[in-house]
Design a protein around this motif. Structure first.
Motif, short mmCIF file in Angstrom:
data_model
loop_
_atom_site.label_atom_id
_atom_site.label_comp_id
_atom_site.label_asym_id
_atom_site.label_seq_id
_atom_site.Cartn_x
_atom_site.Cartn_y
_atom_site.Cartn_z
N ASP A 91 57.18 -36.73 53.04
CA ASP A 91 56.68 -37.54 51.93
C ASP A 91 56.25 -36.62 50.79
O ASP A 91 56.27 -35.38 50.90
N ARG A 93 53.35 -36.04 49.42
CA ARG A 93 52.17 -35.21 49.71
C ARG A 93 52.57 -33.95 50.46
O ARG A 93 52.11 -32.84 50.15
N GLN A 94 53.44 -34.10 51.44
CA GLN A 94 53.90 -32.94 52.23
C GLN A 94 54.79 -32.02 51.40
O GLN A 94 54.70 -30.79 51.53
N LEU A 125 52.28 -40.26 46.32
CA LEU A 125 52.06 -39.32 47.43
C LEU A 125 52.58 -39.81 48.77
O LEU A 125 53.00 -39.00 49.60
N ASP A 126 52.58 -41.12 49.02
CA ASP A 126 53.01 -41.64 50.32
C ASP A 126 54.49 -42.00 50.36
O ASP A 126 54.99 -42.46 51.39
N ARG A 127 55.20 -41.81 49.27
CA ARG A 127 56.63 -42.14 49.22
C ARG A 127 57.48 -40.96 49.69
O ARG A 127 57.03 -39.82 49.75
N ARG A 128 58.73 -41.26 49.98
CA ARG A 128 59.72 -40.22 50.25
C ARG A 128 60.53 -39.98 48.97
O ARG A 128 60.65 -40.87 48.12
#
Length: 226
Positions: A91, A93-94, A125-128
């Motif tokens: 995602d 954030r990562q 942030l939580d999306r791909r």
């Protein structure tokens, strides 16, 4: 200051380029095939010059006479490519955290908040990456590079793969980076309009040679002052 004085033979193409820039954004401007990408690859440490010196703020990264070549991963230089090159299985954030972890830097929540706010990517942030527009992916790529705490940021035609609407979307963020991020940049483009809006100093290249160096007012299509 960025100091470059190098030569490199690439098949039948030769680069002979020398300049020293103190600009916040040093633009490498020229037509396709002028040697712009090869030159920033040498600055990044991905390509070794046959002869010459590359130095940042007095630290020598390459000096062929003395046998100096600092590996790319030790140069603390961020690189943003034309295609964002995000990891599709992570995602956002990562993806943003990847450069920090690879450089073994301590977590800095305040810096993370500053960068996500600067680039307006906190809501992503939580999306791909597959769920983002081209402009959003490039903003995330910029954020990932900044969070690795580079001393220099290289941008190789970061708007080259975007349509006009997405270019208009991302350009204000690049201007904010220049004015607020406090990280010097080298910006590669063949678009004089982009270069006029972003660069503070311009290196004009033709067939691997520097043919002019100065302010953005020397770019083609720039009106002369009255």
């Amino acid at each position: 200051m960025l100091r470059v004085d190098v030569s490199k033979q690439l098949g039948e193409f030769a680069i002979e380029a020398a300049f020293a820039s103190e600009g916040r954004v040093t633009g490498l401007f020229g037509a396709s095939g002028a040697g712009k990408t090869s030159l920033i690859n040498m600055i990044a440490g991905l390509l070794r010059p046959d002869r010459g010196i590359i130095a940042i703020d007095g630290e020598t990264l390459d000096d062929t006479a003395d046998g100096v070549h600092i590996p790319a991963h030790r140069r603390r230089i961020g690189y943003v490519f034309q295609d964002a090159r995000l990891f599709p299985h992570l995602d956002i954030r990562q993806n943003l955290d990847y450069g920090r972890r690879m450089n073994r830097l301590a977590e800095d929540p305040a810096q993370h908040a500053r960068v996500t706010d600067l680039l307006d990517i906190g809501h992503l942030l939580d999306r791909r990456p597959g769920r983002l527009s081209g402009g959003e992916r490039q903003r995330v790529a910029l954020g990932r590079a900044l969070l690795a705490q580079p001393r220099l940021l290289l941008l190789d035609e970061p708007m080259g793969s975007l349509d006009e609407e997405r270019k208009v979307e991302i350009l204000p963020y690049l201007v904010r980076l220049r004015d607020e991020a406090n990280v010097p940049m080298v910006y590669v483009s063949h678009d004089s309009g982009e270069m006029r809006q972003l660069a503070t100093q311009v290196v004009m290249l033709r067939r691997g040679r520097v043919i002019a160096f100065g302010g953005p007012e020397m770019l083609p299509g720039t009106a002369s002052p009255a």
